[in-house]
Design a protein around this motif. Structure first.
Motif, PDB file in Angstrom:
ATOM      1  N   ASP A 150       0.745  -1.354  -0.317  1.00 20.91           N
ATOM      2  CA  ASP A 150       0.121   0.482   0.212  1.00 20.91           C
ATOM      3  C   ASP A 150       0.938   1.348   0.172  1.00 20.91           C
ATOM      4  O   ASP A 150       0.362   2.493   0.088  1.00 20.91           O
ATOM      5  N   ASP A 151       1.985   1.089   0.092  1.00 15.95           N
ATOM      6  CA  ASP A 151       2.926   1.908   0.098  1.00 15.95           C
ATOM      7  C   ASP A 151       3.057   3.015  -0.893  1.00 15.95           C
ATOM      8  O   ASP A 151       3.512   2.511  -2.635  1.00 15.95           O
ATOM      9  N   LYS A 152       2.494   3.914  -1.764  1.00 17.88           N
ATOM     10  CA  LYS A 152       2.607   4.872  -3.099  1.00 17.88           C
ATOM     11  C   LYS A 152       3.997   4.738  -3.232  1.00 17.88           C
ATOM     12  O   LYS A 152       4.272   4.882  -4.903  1.00 17.88           O
ATOM     13  N   ALA A 153       4.704   4.998  -2.719  1.00 18.36           N
ATOM     14  CA  ALA A 153       6.337   5.502  -2.888  1.00 18.36           C
ATOM     15  C   ALA A 153       6.577   5.204  -3.557  1.00 18.36           C
ATOM     16  O   ALA A 153       7.715   4.475  -4.694  1.00 18.36           O
ATOM     17  N   ILE A 154       6.786   3.002  -2.959  1.00 19.50           N
ATOM     18  CA  ILE A 154       7.050   2.346  -3.546  1.00 19.50           C
ATOM     19  C   ILE A 154       6.733   1.931  -4.893  1.00 19.50           C
ATOM     20  O   ILE A 154       6.955   1.788  -5.579  1.00 19.50           O
ATOM     21  N   GLN A 155       5.657   1.778  -4.803  1.00 19.60           N
ATOM     22  CA  GLN A 155       4.713   1.364  -6.298  1.00 19.60           C
ATOM     23  C   GLN A 155       4.472   2.222  -7.096  1.00 19.60           C
ATOM     24  O   GLN A 155       4.946   2.122  -7.955  1.00 19.60           O
ATOM     25  N   ALA A 156       5.372   3.271  -6.955  1.00 22.47           N
ATOM     26  CA  ALA A 156       5.404   4.084  -7.862  1.00 22.47           C
ATOM     27  C   ALA A 156       6.784   4.215  -9.041  1.00 22.47           C
ATOM     28  O   ALA A 156       8.114   4.830  -9.415  1.00 22.47           O
ATOM     29  N   LEU A 157       7.930   3.163  -7.847  1.00 23.41           N
ATOM     30  CA  LEU A 157       9.174   3.088  -9.032  1.00 23.41           C
ATOM     31  C   LEU A 157       8.862   1.780  -9.945  1.00 23.41           C
ATOM     32  O   LEU A 157       9.876   1.481 -10.562  1.00 23.41           O
ATOM     33  N   GLY A 158       7.536   1.755  -9.962  1.00 21.46           N
ATOM     34  CA  GLY A 158       7.633   0.800 -11.211  1.00 21.46           C
ATOM     35  C   GLY A 158       7.742  -1.060 -10.849  1.00 21.46           C
ATOM     36  O   GLY A 158       8.337  -1.539  -9.978  1.00 21.46           O
ATOM     37  N   ASP A 159       8.134  -1.199 -12.490  1.00 22.96           N
ATOM     38  CA  ASP A 159       8.735  -1.927 -12.538  1.00 22.96           C
ATOM     39  C   ASP A 159      10.111  -2.721 -12.004  1.00 22.96           C
ATOM     40  O   ASP A 159      10.231  -3.850 -12.056  1.00 22.96           O
ATOM     41  N   LYS A 160      10.553  -1.699 -12.347  1.00 19.71           N
ATOM     42  CA  LYS A 160      12.317  -1.511 -12.098  1.00 19.71           C
ATOM     43  C   LYS A 160      12.266  -1.875 -10.610  1.00 19.71           C
ATOM     44  O   LYS A 160      13.251  -1.670  -9.978  1.00 19.71           O
ATOM     45  N   ALA A 161      11.643  -2.124  -9.729  1.00 22.01           N
ATOM     46  CA  ALA A 161      11.032  -1.986  -8.259  1.00 22.01           C
ATOM     47  C   ALA A 161      10.955  -3.672  -7.875  1.00 22.01           C
ATOM     48  O   ALA A 161      11.371  -4.450  -7.060  1.00 22.01           O
ATOM     49  N   LYS A 162      10.649  -4.510  -9.666  1.00 22.45           N
ATOM     50  CA  LYS A 162      10.663  -6.016  -8.929  1.00 22.45           C
ATOM     51  C   LYS A 162      11.319  -6.493  -9.336  1.00 22.45           C
ATOM     52  O   LYS A 162      11.358  -7.919  -9.211  1.00 22.45           O
ATOM     53  N   ALA A 163      12.827  -6.340  -9.701  1.00 24.18           N
ATOM     54  CA  ALA A 163      13.886  -7.293  -9.808  1.00 24.18           C
ATOM     55  C   ALA A 163      15.312  -6.797  -9.130  1.00 24.18           C
ATOM     56  O   ALA A 163      15.760  -5.901 -10.091  1.00 24.18           O
ATOM     57  N   VAL A 164      15.430  -6.362  -8.194  1.00 23.51           N
ATOM     58  CA  VAL A 164      16.584  -5.639  -7.776  1.00 23.51           C
ATOM     59  C   VAL A 164      17.424  -7.204  -6.909  1.00 23.51           C
ATOM     60  O   VAL A 164      16.740  -7.406  -6.298  1.00 23.51           O
ATOM     61  N   PRO A 165      18.183  -6.839  -8.007  1.00 27.70           N
ATOM     62  CA  PRO A 165      19.020  -7.980  -6.886  1.00 27.70           C
ATOM     63  C   PRO A 165      20.020  -7.460  -5.646  1.00 27.70           C
ATOM     64  O   PRO A 165      19.827  -7.086  -5.470  1.00 27.70           O
ATOM     65  N   PHE A 166      20.320  -8.781  -4.646  1.00 27.48           N
ATOM     66  CA  PHE A 166      20.598  -8.762  -3.530  1.00 27.48           C
ATOM     67  C   PHE A 166      21.602  -9.877  -3.370  1.00 27.48           C
ATOM     68  O   PHE A 166      22.316 -11.260  -3.988  1.00 27.48           O
ATOM     69  N   THR A 167      22.119  -9.978  -2.576  1.00 25.61           N
ATOM     70  CA  THR A 167      22.850 -11.158  -2.018  1.00 25.61           C
ATOM     71  C   THR A 167      23.104 -10.911  -0.366  1.00 25.61           C
ATOM     72  O   THR A 167      22.242 -10.165   0.595  1.00 25.61           O
ATOM     73  N   ALA A 168      23.530 -11.705   0.023  1.00 24.76           N
ATOM     74  CA  ALA A 168      23.125 -12.236   1.568  1.00 24.76           C
ATOM     75  C   ALA A 168      24.187 -12.786   2.837  1.00 24.76           C
ATOM     76  O   ALA A 168      24.855 -14.289   1.249  1.00 24.76           O
ATOM     77  N   ARG A 169      24.355 -12.711   3.540  1.00 18.56           N
ATOM     78  CA  ARG A 169      25.121 -13.953   4.415  1.00 18.56           C
ATOM     79  C   ARG A 169      24.339 -14.224   6.204  1.00 18.56           C
ATOM     80  O   ARG A 169      24.189 -13.693   6.955  1.00 18.56           O
ATOM     81  N   VAL A 170      24.876 -15.420   5.856  1.00 18.21           N
ATOM     82  CA  VAL A 170      24.295 -16.217   7.093  1.00 18.21           C
ATOM     83  C   VAL A 170      25.683 -17.030   8.017  1.00 18.21           C
ATOM     84  O   VAL A 170      26.590 -17.029   7.214  1.00 18.21           O
ATOM     85  N   ASP A 171      25.488 -16.321   9.890  1.00 18.12           N
ATOM     86  CA  ASP A 171      26.746 -17.084  10.647  1.00 18.12           C
ATOM     87  C   ASP A 171      26.216 -17.962  10.699  1.00 18.12           C
ATOM     88  O   ASP A 171      25.640 -18.984  10.381  1.00 18.12           O
ATOM     89  N   ASP A 172      27.624 -19.041  11.290  1.00 18.38           N
ATOM     90  CA  ASP A 172      27.218 -20.315  11.980  1.00 18.38           C
ATOM     91  C   ASP A 172      26.774 -20.713  13.235  1.00 18.38           C
ATOM     92  O   ASP A 172      26.081 -22.057  12.644  1.00 18.38           O
ATOM     93  N   GLN A 173      25.823 -19.410  12.654  1.00 17.71           N
ATOM     94  CA  GLN A 173      24.396 -20.040  13.671  1.00 17.71           C
ATOM     95  C   GLN A 173      23.504 -19.391  13.340  1.00 17.71           C
ATOM     96  O   GLN A 173      21.999 -19.478  13.913  1.00 17.71           O
TER      97      GLN A 173
END
Length: 257
Positions: A180-203
């Motif tokens: 429902d956030d209009k500012a995010i929705q205004a970003l359009g299609d380019k906001a639907k495929a945003v690359p990310f990486t993540a790391r998890v610790d030994d726990q």
């Protein structure tokens, strides 16, 4: 009062808050030191094969289980903070260069915002009731049932793969974080495929989440959030009454869903 400018400071603030990655803060811009849950560990190579999405989801959900310190770095916005999901308390500072510095305190449903370095803003803390911001409100940083932002983070994942023990990469759909956030929705299609990486610790705890936000705007670059000091005490104090005023309705409506 320049509340309209505050409410529309650009896609960088939207990107930073959208996933609850900055749902807390220390009130300083110093780097958060690594504690017993620091960012140096990686999941052991001997861990049993499992679905990458399930592994990442479990790691993110741990953000709802303990106090945590975070550090956010990017070319245009930097910050640090702490939060206690159990009590819904937190203290966050975001520095946005020429747009000023945002300090946010959270004590249950009470949100206090102070902006410095932006012309026309009040010197006092501005108080808001988080229940009036809506579940998709930009300053409703620890929503009921998902104070650490884990659910909206997991729900935003479009695809993910394990690239090494404790390391992941994939894409996010920002529009799923707060529908429902209009500012995010205004970003359009380019906001639907945003690359990310993540790391998890030994726990099995999420300790780093890096988002390539330059796909939203070329000036943003990569936004990296590190999590550390799991379980450390968190204390947040309410601002003095004499240094507090109610936020203007225009700001509440702009920051709400």
């Amino acid at each position: 009062m320049n509340t309209r400018r505050l409410a529309t400071t650009g896609v960088a603030l939207v990107a930073a808050l959208a996933l609850g990655l900055t749902g807390c803060g220390t009130g300083t811009d110093t780097a958060a030191p690594a504690g017993d849950g620091g960012t140096t560990g990686a999941a052991p190579a001997s861990s049993a094969p499992a679905d990458a999405r399930a592994e990442l989801a479990a790691a993110a959900k741990k953000l709802n289980q303990q106090t945590v310190k975070m550090r956010l770095t990017s070319p245009v916005i930097n910050g640090s903070g702490v939060m206690d999901p159990a009590t819904k308390t937190g203290d966050m500072t975001l520095k946005m260069g020429a747009e000023g510095t945002f300090r946010i305190l959270m004590l249950g449903n009470d949100v206090y915002l102070k902006v410095s370095g932006m012309q026309g803003m009040p010197k006092k803390w501005m108080h808001m009731d988080a229940t009036k911001l809506g579940k998709s409100g930009q300053l409703n940083l620890m929503p009921d049932g998902d104070p650490g932002g884990a659910k909206q983070m997991v729900d935003s994942v479009v695809d993910v793969e394990r690239t090494a023990p404790g390391s992941y990469s994939g894409t996010l759909d920002y529009t799923r974080t707060k529908p429902d956030d209009k500012a995010i929705q205004a970003l359009g299609d380019k906001a639907k495929a945003v690359p990310f990486t993540a790391r998890v610790d030994d726990q099995g705890r999420l300790v780093e989440f890096a988002i390539d936000t330059q796909v939203l705007h070329e000036s943003l670059g990569t936004m990296i959030t590190n999590y550390s000091d799991f379980g450390a005490p968190v204390t947040v104090k309410k601002p003095p009454a004499g240094d507090t005023q109610e936020a203007p309705q225009e700001l509440i409506e702009s920051m709400g869903s």
